[in-house]
Enzyme design. Sequence first.
Site, PDB file in Angstrom:
ATOM      1  N   GLN A   1      10.127  16.176 -26.856  1.00  0.00           N
ATOM      2  CA  GLN A   1      10.010  17.000 -28.109  1.00  0.00           C
ATOM      3  C   GLN A   1       8.704  16.123 -28.370  1.00  0.00           C
ATOM      4  OE1 GLN A   1      13.670  17.019 -31.130  1.00  0.00           O
ATOM      5  NE2 GLN A   1      12.976  15.407 -30.828  1.00  0.00           N
TER       6      GLN A   1
ATOM      7  N   LEU B   1       7.196   6.787 -23.987  1.00  0.00           N
ATOM      8  CA  LEU B   1       8.475   8.226 -24.573  1.00  0.00           C
ATOM      9  C   LEU B   1       9.120   8.114 -23.276  1.00  0.00           C
ATOM     10  CD1 LEU B   1       6.403  10.333 -26.515  1.00  0.00           C
ATOM     11  CD2 LEU B   1       7.016   7.850 -27.110  1.00  0.00           C
TER      12      LEU B   1
ATOM     13  N   SER C   1      17.049  11.176 -20.616  1.00  0.00           N
ATOM     14  CA  SER C   1      17.100   9.936 -22.250  1.00  0.00           C
ATOM     15  C   SER C   1      18.762  10.515 -23.310  1.00  0.00           C
ATOM     16  CB  SER C   1      15.872  10.918 -23.271  1.00  0.00           C
ATOM     17  OG  SER C   1      15.759  12.085 -23.862  1.00  0.00           O
TER      18      SER C   1
ATOM     19  N   SER D   1      15.040   2.333 -29.324  1.00  0.00           N
ATOM     20  CA  SER D   1      16.368   3.378 -30.349  1.00  0.00           C
ATOM     21  C   SER D   1      17.627   3.272 -30.914  1.00  0.00           C
ATOM     22  CB  SER D   1      17.094   4.762 -28.890  1.00  0.00           C
ATOM     23  OG  SER D   1      18.164   4.930 -29.180  1.00  0.00           O
TER      24      SER D   1
ATOM     25  N   GLU E   1      20.696   3.702 -30.798  1.00  0.00           N
ATOM     26  CA  GLU E   1      21.646   3.487 -29.441  1.00  0.00           C
ATOM     27  C   GLU E   1      21.500   2.167 -29.457  1.00  0.00           C
ATOM     28  OE1 GLU E   1      24.345   5.480 -27.675  1.00  0.00           O
ATOM     29  OE2 GLU E   1      23.896   6.620 -30.030  1.00  0.00           O
TER      30      GLU E   1
ATOM     31  N   TYR F   1      22.517   3.989 -21.392  1.00  0.00           N
ATOM     32  CA  TYR F   1      21.349   4.444 -21.888  1.00  0.00           C
ATOM     33  C   TYR F   1      20.462   3.343 -22.884  1.00  0.00           C
ATOM     34  CZ  TYR F   1      17.930   6.288 -24.913  1.00  0.00           C
ATOM     35  OH  TYR F   1      17.130   6.988 -26.388  1.00  0.00           O
TER      36      TYR F   1
ATOM     37  N   LYS G   1      17.581   0.744 -22.653  1.00  0.00           N
ATOM     38  CA  LYS G   1      16.789   0.414 -24.007  1.00  0.00           C
ATOM     39  C   LYS G   1      17.338  -1.148 -24.869  1.00  0.00           C
ATOM     40  CE  LYS G   1      14.939   4.877 -24.931  1.00  0.00           C
ATOM     41  NZ  LYS G   1      13.859   5.012 -24.650  1.00  0.00           N
TER      42      LYS G   1
ATOM     43  N   ARG H   1      14.277  20.063 -29.563  1.00  0.00           N
ATOM     44  CA  ARG H   1      15.070  19.329 -29.323  1.00  0.00           C
ATOM     45  C   ARG H   1      15.991  20.388 -27.730  1.00  0.00           C
ATOM     46  NH1 ARG H   1      16.290  14.186 -28.590  1.00  0.00           N
ATOM     47  NH2 ARG H   1      17.936  13.917 -30.251  1.00  0.00           N
TER      48      ARG H   1
HETATM   49  P1  GDR Z   1      22.625  10.685 -29.431  1.00  0.00           P
HETATM   50  O1  GDR Z   1      22.572  12.143 -29.537  1.00  0.00           O
HETATM   51  O2  GDR Z   1      23.315  10.117 -28.433  1.00  0.00           O
HETATM   52  O3  GDR Z   1      22.780   9.760 -30.635  1.00  0.00           O
HETATM   53  O4  GDR Z   1      21.240  10.054 -28.746  1.00  0.00           O
HETATM   54  P2  GDR Z   1      23.366  14.022 -29.221  1.00  0.00           P
HETATM   55  O5  GDR Z   1      22.695  14.346 -30.183  1.00  0.00           O
HETATM   56  O6  GDR Z   1      23.609  13.622 -27.587  1.00  0.00           O
HETATM   57  O7  GDR Z   1      24.780  12.959 -30.007  1.00  0.00           O
HETATM   58  C1  GDR Z   1      25.168  12.815 -31.261  1.00  0.00           C
HETATM   59  C2  GDR Z   1      26.617  12.838 -31.237  1.00  0.00           C
HETATM   60  O8  GDR Z   1      26.917  13.576 -31.024  1.00  0.00           O
HETATM   61  C3  GDR Z   1      28.302  14.098 -30.400  1.00  0.00           C
HETATM   62  N1  GDR Z   1      28.922  15.045 -29.963  1.00  0.00           N
HETATM   63  C4  GDR Z   1      27.779  15.769 -29.483  1.00  0.00           C
HETATM   64  N2  GDR Z   1      27.312  15.716 -28.480  1.00  0.00           N
HETATM   65  C5  GDR Z   1      26.305  15.739 -27.762  1.00  0.00           C
HETATM   66  N3  GDR Z   1      25.545  16.203 -27.114  1.00  0.00           N
HETATM   67  N4  GDR Z   1      26.836  17.445 -27.277  1.00  0.00           N
HETATM   68  C6  GDR Z   1      28.141  17.610 -27.793  1.00  0.00           C
HETATM   69  O9  GDR Z   1      29.018  18.766 -27.959  1.00  0.00           O
HETATM   70  C7  GDR Z   1      28.631  17.341 -28.912  1.00  0.00           C
HETATM   71  N5  GDR Z   1      30.158  17.528 -29.248  1.00  0.00           N
HETATM   72  C8  GDR Z   1      29.666  15.302 -30.505  1.00  0.00           C
HETATM   73  C9  GDR Z   1      28.436  12.686 -29.777  1.00  0.00           C
HETATM   74  O10 GDR Z   1      29.775  12.045 -29.448  1.00  0.00           O
HETATM   75  C10 GDR Z   1      27.460  11.691 -30.971  1.00  0.00           C
HETATM   76  O11 GDR Z   1      27.924  11.560 -31.401  1.00  0.00           O
HETATM   77  C11 GDR Z   1      20.321  10.652 -29.202  1.00  0.00           C
HETATM   78  C12 GDR Z   1      19.363  11.266 -28.251  1.00  0.00           C
HETATM   79  O12 GDR Z   1      17.996  12.080 -28.453  1.00  0.00           O
HETATM   80  C13 GDR Z   1      18.668   9.474 -27.953  1.00  0.00           C
HETATM   81  O13 GDR Z   1      18.115   9.744 -26.447  1.00  0.00           O
HETATM   82  C14 GDR Z   1      18.296   8.419 -28.890  1.00  0.00           C
HETATM   83  O14 GDR Z   1      17.396   7.744 -28.284  1.00  0.00           O
HETATM   84  C15 GDR Z   1      18.903   8.467 -29.673  1.00  0.00           C
HETATM   85  O15 GDR Z   1      19.629  10.417 -30.189  1.00  0.00           O
HETATM   86  C16 GDR Z   1      18.469   7.936 -30.922  1.00  0.00           C
END
Ligand code: GDR
Length: 331
Positions: free
Chosen positions: A12, A78, A82, A127, A129, A151, A155, A186
């Site tokens: 993205q 980048l 991830s 990040s 994170e 991850y 980072k 995304r």
């Molecule tokens: P993140 O993004 O881990 O913050 O990292 P993600 O969208 O995966 O999760 C965000 C939050 O949502 C909760 N969650 C779920 N997440 C996913 N993926 N699927 C689900 O079904 C779900 N239900 C709840 C997660 O637990 C979490 O708390 C992203 C990535 O892009 C990284 O590479 C980047 O570095 C950071 O953002 C900043």
Amino acid sequence: MKTALITGITGQDGLYLSELLHDKGYKVFGLVQGQNNPKGESLARTHPFVEILSGNLLDLSSLMRAVADSEPDEVYNLGAVSFVAYSWQNARLTSDVTGAGVLNMLEAVRFYRDRSGKDVRFYQASSSEMFGKVQQVPQCESTLLWPRSPYGVAKVYGHYMTINYRESYDMHASSGILFNHESPRRGPEFVTRKVSQAVARIHLGLQSGITLGNLDAKRDWGFAGDYVRAMWLMLQQDTADDYVIATGETHSIKELLDVAFDEVGVSDWERYVSTDPRFMRPAEVDLLIGDATKARKVLGWEPEVDFDSLIRMMVRHDLDVQTAAAAATNP
Ligand code: GDR
């Protein structure tokens, strides 16, 4: 004409950044890994102005060749494994690509700079994170890092290695601590897109519900198109530095569901949503909210798209995509 090399160009951020740089008159090179990589083929179709180079963050010699061939003024690193949830199952691979890959890229740039005498500027995609179990609210550049996933740990390594190369070798190496940033581009494994796709499909009668993990997690979500502008601004400064890039607002997954379902006129989304421990993480990052004061002051950076508009934009995009896909299968 300036030249830029982007790793992770098929993601993205890589796509948005390549468009930004192209519009500014840059010649853009993009590193793509693997043989017959379908993402590379798609990039060649949609972004024909990008010159594709083959290479892998695990392979230093391929990076040295990519840098020598592109002769860049600016390098944007980048590329990474991830997806945070995936990093527990693939901790070593994540450490190698997302962590040690940064060192390889820094080495390739340093080697080229020292031999060519050209002042190459380097951007590292750090990040939020890295803040993990947050030690301060909101989080800024000086907040203690406490990563909660393989991850996040990887980072942190890349972040400090970037600072170390800046201090050891006088490199113009900057690190952007970007909070979550989303868009219609995304990947569907991330929660915003998983939700926007599901909401569109539920609305069109193509899917009955969605299963998620932790609905109470809170994130500071911005628009990826705004965030790549910050990357470019960092490399235009006289001095390299580290910057938090965030909106300064935080929202829970429940609030994400409120907005996404509201876009299709549903207020009682609970009947479509279930949770499953499968989507819970061994260690969760509960709350992220960034303080981007430094970026606002020094870079003059401001986000233009807010949370509500971002989520609605993603749902509308997925309604279009799903409608077209359904029409193609049932003409
Ligand atoms: P993140 O993004 O881990 O913050 O990292 P993600 O969208 O995966 O999760 C965000 C939050 O949502 C909760 N969650 C779920 N997440 C996913 N993926 N699927 C689900 O079904 C779900 N239900 C709840 C997660 O637990 C979490 O708390 C992203 C990535 O892009 C990284 O590479 C980047 O570095 C950071 O953002 C900043």
